[in-house]
Design an enzyme around this catalytic site. Structure first.
Site, short mmCIF file in Angstrom:
data_model
loop_
_atom_site.label_atom_id
_atom_site.label_comp_id
_atom_site.label_asym_id
_atom_site.label_seq_id
_atom_site.Cartn_x
_atom_site.Cartn_y
_atom_site.Cartn_z
N ASP A 24 0.88 -1.16 0.00
CA ASP A 24 0.00 0.00 0.00
C ASP A 24 0.92 1.21 0.00
OD1 ASP A 24 -3.17 0.69 1.66
OD2 ASP A 24 -2.02 1.82 0.17
C1 GLC Z 1 -4.23 4.44 -0.22
C2 GLC Z 1 -5.15 3.25 -0.03
C3 GLC Z 1 -5.08 2.25 -1.15
C4 GLC Z 1 -4.82 2.99 -2.45
C5 GLC Z 1 -3.42 3.56 -2.37
C6 GLC Z 1 -3.12 4.42 -3.60
O1 GLC Z 1 -3.63 4.78 0.98
O2 GLC Z 1 -5.02 2.55 1.20
O3 GLC Z 1 -6.33 1.56 -1.20
O4 GLC Z 1 -4.92 2.09 -3.55
O5 GLC Z 1 -3.20 4.32 -1.19
O6 GLC Z 1 -3.96 5.53 -3.62
#
Ligand code: GLC
Length: 638
Positions: A229
């Site tokens: 993430d």
């Molecule tokens: C965010 C979310 C994830 C997302 C990523 C990119 O923090 O937790 O679901 O795909 O970052 O935006």
């Protein structure tokens, strides 16, 4: 290892750099070896892509793309085919924009209705969640667009999500929280899995060898890449060793330097680095090249699909005296700012900028239904507005005196739920609660339409004769809701999560969102309806509940003889008849019970479901494969 030829030509420094992205939304290019960068971006309800020229941090300066119903709504369709169509439609938009991977779907379970991000997740049940996620994945991957199943794993709250340690015992972990991902991985075959921010039983997901190697790869046979993430990487070297291949976003030279030193000093086997490089290359080199030609009809086609998914998913929770459907040619009074300014999506990384949004009022105008409107309350404040209230009450009284229907739109406003924080309670905004009570005194047949990403407490349920749960319905939400309120289709959605009577009744209550360092999943396997049915706890509306405008009769249930051999899917058969006056769809649901089990089991576990459409008077025998995963339990000793 994939692409050994390219990997063998890369220097250690190039390899160390390649396992981290370029900026926030791309993998790195290796021009010397003809490797281009590819784009990966959100999200589960539609393509979220920064507009050309958007500066860093301008998260809402986006290209216009279709905002589909959120997962909390589409799961209520109990129709995996719709999710496959949605995944395919989002992929079409990705292909036009040259996006190689779309970051979704979200398969985390709804442990508590307070989680701020539940609008992005499917269910409290692992089978329903896995089936919907797998279908969405198949829809997108089938068109050559990679997906990223997220957030692996046990990410069930937003509070302290970057570091909280989810402490969960084996059975709950295996039978529920991992089961939702297992089914999505085995059936969906996503190109990637996104590891979550939090820890699970002491180890960050971004360096958790048990999750990323032992379970995901060795047990489930996953062969794709694991991406962090955004900002989830803790110790990048440990992450590589655990099986986390790509760090997003770009982390600059810091982690690349750590990787180079670790290899040089013998603390990291270069083969582990090569393995990760190969997996990222495999994704980057198999990405569709270029962009598909713009399809002028795509936006309208996808708007119509969003409308159909919303219509097939919204749940008719109450319909006293068959008050609904209303006559689309008769004048109707509409109260509630949400009927004019719909809440149709959640906040955070899934946020989209759709080319258009159809409100409930737009839908009435489009259908030629005569209406009068009063806002009744503000959505930018919780305070009652006496002027708005007075106007709404006058409209309601007038409608009552003319025998006209009154539709009231209620729901959670922007601030009540979002990625990044959890809800504090399950109540509607106070100004709406106050107005609802007054409207019920002015009109005795109130129809309520609810918008929100998760359930609310409904002490006011006696004030309304009908209640339609529209959840967060995407850009066509108003049209989907109007289609059902005015009978252009019969509702066929079923709740994918329980609507409890009160927050205090929920199984995680007292252990959500946990303490400073960890959150204890003390309720174990008793999540959602598994808890309420086992504890004999009454609820407002149960999992699987949803009314129709027609009526169905059931007969001739046949169950598979004996115990199914491991791995085979025993099939139940039930004969279903539509004995009502109009075509409608029904969701046949099969639950397993374990009355004689020698170990503790939930009273019920969803074991299979099938949605079937029947014309008035039609009878069908419905085949219901029962999922062996729903019948098993995890024996921690073995
Ligand atoms: C965010 C979310 C994830 C997302 C990523 C990119 O923090 O937790 O679901 O795909 O970052 O935006």
């Amino acid at each position: 290892m994939q692409h050994a030829d390219i990997v063998s030509k890369m220097t250690l420094e190039e390899k160390a750099a390649y396992v981290s992205g370029r900026g926030a939304w791309h993998t790195k290019a290796v021009p010397r070896l003809g490797v281009d960068e590819v784009e990966l971006t959100d999200g589960p309800h539609g393509l979220r892509k920064l507009a050309p020229g958007a500066k860093g941090g301008e998260f809402t300066n986006l290209v216009h793309t279709t905002a589909f119903p959120t997962a909390s709504l589409s799961a209520c369709s109990f129709d995996p085919e719709l999710l496959r169509e949605m995944g395919g439609a989002i992929a079409d938009e990705c292909l036009e924009h040259g996006v190689a991977m779309v970051l979704g779907p979200g398969a985390n379970l709804k442990r508590s209705p307070l989680c701020g991000r539940n609008f992005e997740y499917f269910s409290e049940d692992p089978l329903l969640s896995a089936r919907m996620a797998a279908s969405w994945i198949r829809g997108a991957e089938g068109k050559g667009v990679a997906t990223s199943l997220k957030h692996y794993a046990v990410n069930n709250q937003e509070r302290r999500r970057m570091y909280v340690d989810a402490v969960v015992e084996d059975r709950a972990l295996r039978e529920l929280y991992l089961a939702s991902f297992e089914g999505a991985v085995r059936e969906g075959k996503p190109r990637s899995v996104m590891c979550a921010y939090n820890k699970v039983n002491g180890a960050y997901c971004s360096e958790n060898a048990f999750l990323n190697d032992r379970v995901l790869r060795k047990e489930w046979g996953f062969e794709g890449l694991v991406v962090t993430d955004w900002g989830a990487s803790a110790d990048r070297v440990r992450g590589l060793e655990s099986g986390v291949d790509l760090e997003m976003p770009e982390s600059g030279t810091a982690n690349a330097g750590r990787i180079v030193r670790a290899v040089r000093e013998g603390r990291l086997d270069e083969a582990v680095l090569d393995r990760a490089v190969g997996r990222v290359l495999d994704f980057a080199l198999s990405a569709p090249s270029g962009k598909t030609a713009p399809d002028a009809e795509l936006a309208e086609r996808n708007h119509a699909l969003a409308r159909r998914i919303g219509r097939e998913s919204a749940v008719l929770l109450k319909n006293e005296g068959a008050l609904l459907p209303l006559d689309p040619s008769a004048p109707v009074a509409v109260v509630g700012e949400l009927a004019r300014t719909p809440r149709y999506q959640g906040a955070g990384s899934s946020f989209l900028s759709p080319p258009r949004v159809a409100s409930f009022l737009d839908a009435l105008g489009e259908a030629g239904t005569p209406f009068a409107f009063a806002a009744g309350y503000r959505i930018d404040s919780d305070d009652a507005d006496p002027v708005l209230e007075a106007e709404a009450l006058a409209l309601a009284r007038g409608a009552a005196s003319r025998g006209e229907a009154l539709v009231v739109h209620i729901g959670l406003t922007e601030r009540y739920e979002s990625e990044g924080y959890d809800r504090e309670h399950l109540r509607l905004p106070p100004n709406q609660l106050a107005l609802l009570g007054k409207l019920a005194a002015a009109h005795e047949r109130v129809v309520a339409v609810y918008s929100g990403g998760a359930p609310v407490e409904t002490p006011w349920i006696g004030s309304v004769r009908a209640l339609l749960a529209g959840y967060l319905g995407g850009q066509a939400a108003g049209e989907s809701q109007a289609d059902l309120v005015f009978g252009r289709a019969s509702p066929s959605g079923k709740l994918a999560e329980t609507w409890p009577l009160a927050l205090e009744d929920t199984p995680a209550h007292g252990n959500f969102p946990g303490g400073e360092r960890n959150v204890l999943y003390k309720e174990g396997i008793f999540v959602g309806y598994r808890y309420y049915t086992s504890a004999g706890k009454p609820v407002r509306f149960p999992f699987g509940h949803g009314l129709s405008y027609s009526e169905f009769s059931w007969a001739a249930l046949e169950l598979p003889a004996g115990v199914a051999s491991a791995g085979s899917a025993p099939t139940a058969r039930v004969t279903l008849s539509n004995i009502g006056a109009r075509a409608a769809s029904e969701v046949v649901q099969a639950y397993a019970a374990f009355p004689e089990s020698r170990i503790e089991r939930p009273a019920l576990a969803l074991a299979g479901f099938a949605k079937v459409r029947l014309e008035a008077g039609e009878t069908k025998t419905v085949e219901l494969p029962l999922d062996p995963a729903a019948l098993r339990y995890w024996d921690a000793k073995l």
